[in-house]
Design a protein around this motif. Structure first.
Motif, mmCIF file in Angstrom:
data_model
loop_
_atom_site.group_PDB
_atom_site.id
_atom_site.type_symbol
_atom_site.label_atom_id
_atom_site.label_comp_id
_atom_site.label_asym_id
_atom_site.label_seq_id
_atom_site.Cartn_x
_atom_site.Cartn_y
_atom_site.Cartn_z
ATOM 1 N N GLY A 33 0.808 -1.217 0.000
ATOM 2 C CA GLY A 33 0.000 0.000 0.000
ATOM 3 C C GLY A 33 0.839 1.264 0.000
ATOM 4 N N LEU A 34 2.148 1.126 0.233
ATOM 5 C CA LEU A 34 3.019 2.297 0.311
ATOM 6 C C LEU A 34 3.105 3.112 -0.978
ATOM 7 C CD1 LEU A 34 5.933 0.907 2.517
ATOM 8 C CD2 LEU A 34 4.074 2.449 3.182
ATOM 9 N N GLY A 36 0.905 4.003 -2.785
ATOM 10 C CA GLY A 36 -0.274 4.854 -2.888
ATOM 11 C C GLY A 36 -1.309 4.252 -3.812
ATOM 12 N N ALA A 37 -2.262 5.070 -4.210
ATOM 13 C CA ALA A 37 -3.370 4.608 -5.037
ATOM 14 C C ALA A 37 -3.655 5.612 -6.123
ATOM 15 C CB ALA A 37 -4.609 4.400 -4.176
ATOM 16 N N THR A 48 -4.818 -0.150 -6.701
ATOM 17 C CA THR A 48 -3.801 -0.345 -5.684
ATOM 18 C C THR A 48 -3.018 -1.624 -5.962
ATOM 19 O OG1 THR A 48 -3.475 -0.879 -3.345
ATOM 20 C CG2 THR A 48 -5.634 -1.307 -4.229
ATOM 21 N N SER A 85 -3.817 1.604 0.905
ATOM 22 C CA SER A 85 -3.135 2.549 0.015
ATOM 23 C C SER A 85 -3.709 3.946 0.198
ATOM 24 C CB SER A 85 -3.290 2.097 -1.434
ATOM 25 O OG SER A 85 -4.650 2.085 -1.793
ATOM 26 N N GLY A 86 -2.844 4.918 0.132
ATOM 27 C CA GLY A 86 -3.256 6.300 0.347
ATOM 28 C C GLY A 86 -3.396 6.654 1.815
ATOM 29 N N GLY A 87 -2.971 5.763 2.722
ATOM 30 C CA GLY A 87 -3.046 6.041 4.159
ATOM 31 C C GLY A 87 -4.448 5.944 4.730
ATOM 32 N N ARG A 88 -5.316 5.208 4.062
ATOM 33 C CA ARG A 88 -6.686 5.069 4.553
ATOM 34 C C ARG A 88 -6.776 3.972 5.606
ATOM 35 N NH1 ARG A 88 -10.010 3.173 0.115
ATOM 36 N NH2 ARG A 88 -8.092 2.098 -0.429
#
Length: 194
Positions: A33-34, A36-37, A48, A85-88
């Motif tokens: 997930g790092l 991002g998306a 992702t 992904s995206g820090g969600r």
């Protein structure tokens, strides 16, 4: 054997080795997930790399451990860790249009793991590709489409067509996962118990 006996003679669901493998694959999904998306179209569902980790979990660890790895990862996101992904977090994602896709991750790993166990120890590449595509694309898209229908005002044809943007990337993930799984099963036969 599905587990090991502890000092009292009762069955333990997972051995220490199983738990380590589950933890490694949960961490692998998180690490994927790092990058991002990328959100495409109007659905709000991101592209992702994490689905590659889900496919690998089922194809390498099998149904039991692969599904457990996905569930551990999802549980960590549900308690508020920003691992998607995206820090969600899982709670944020479950409130949005991608909820169905996330719910589909565990059944995808389960299906891939069950079918992969049937083609071992040889792991023919073509069958591996078909299994990973079935579980990693069709199963996830099924749950994702249902989620879109429940979480958005899209009708059925539009919810289905939303998936088309994901197909090229998901096919690439299936190929990568299949090649990796074949190499792992060649190097470590018996990783998935029949």
């Amino acid at each position: 054997m599905d587990g090991v006996e502890n000092s009292r003679g009762s069955r333990v669901a997972f051995s220490a080795r199983d738990i380590a493998q589950i933890a490694v694959f949960a961490a692998l999904i998180a690490a994927m997930g790092l990058p991002g998306a990328i959100t495409v179209g109007f659905s709000g569902v991101p592209i992702t790399v994490q689905t590659l980790g889900v496919i690998l979990a089922g194809a390498v660890l099998g149904a039991r451990k692969g599904t457990a790895a996905v569930l551990v990862f999802l549980a960590l996101t549900m308690i508020g860790l920003p691992l998607l992904s995206g820090g969600r977090t899982g709670l944020t994602a479950m409130a949005g249009p991608s909820a169905g896709y996330l719910v589909g991750w565990a059944p995808a790993a389960l299906v891939i793991g069950l079918l992969t166990a049937r083609i071992l120890p040889k792991y023919p590449l073509v069958l591996g590709l078909l299994i990973n595509a079935f579980g990693g694309i069709l199963v996830i898209y099924l749950f994702g489409t249902i989620g879109l229908l429940l979480r958005t005002d899209l009708d059925f044809p539009h919810a289905i067509s939303t998936n088309f943007a994901f197909i090229p990337g998901d096919l690439a993930k299936v190929v990568v996962a299949t090649v990796v799984a074949k190499g792992v099963h060649r190097a470590y036969p018996g990783l998935i118990r029949a």
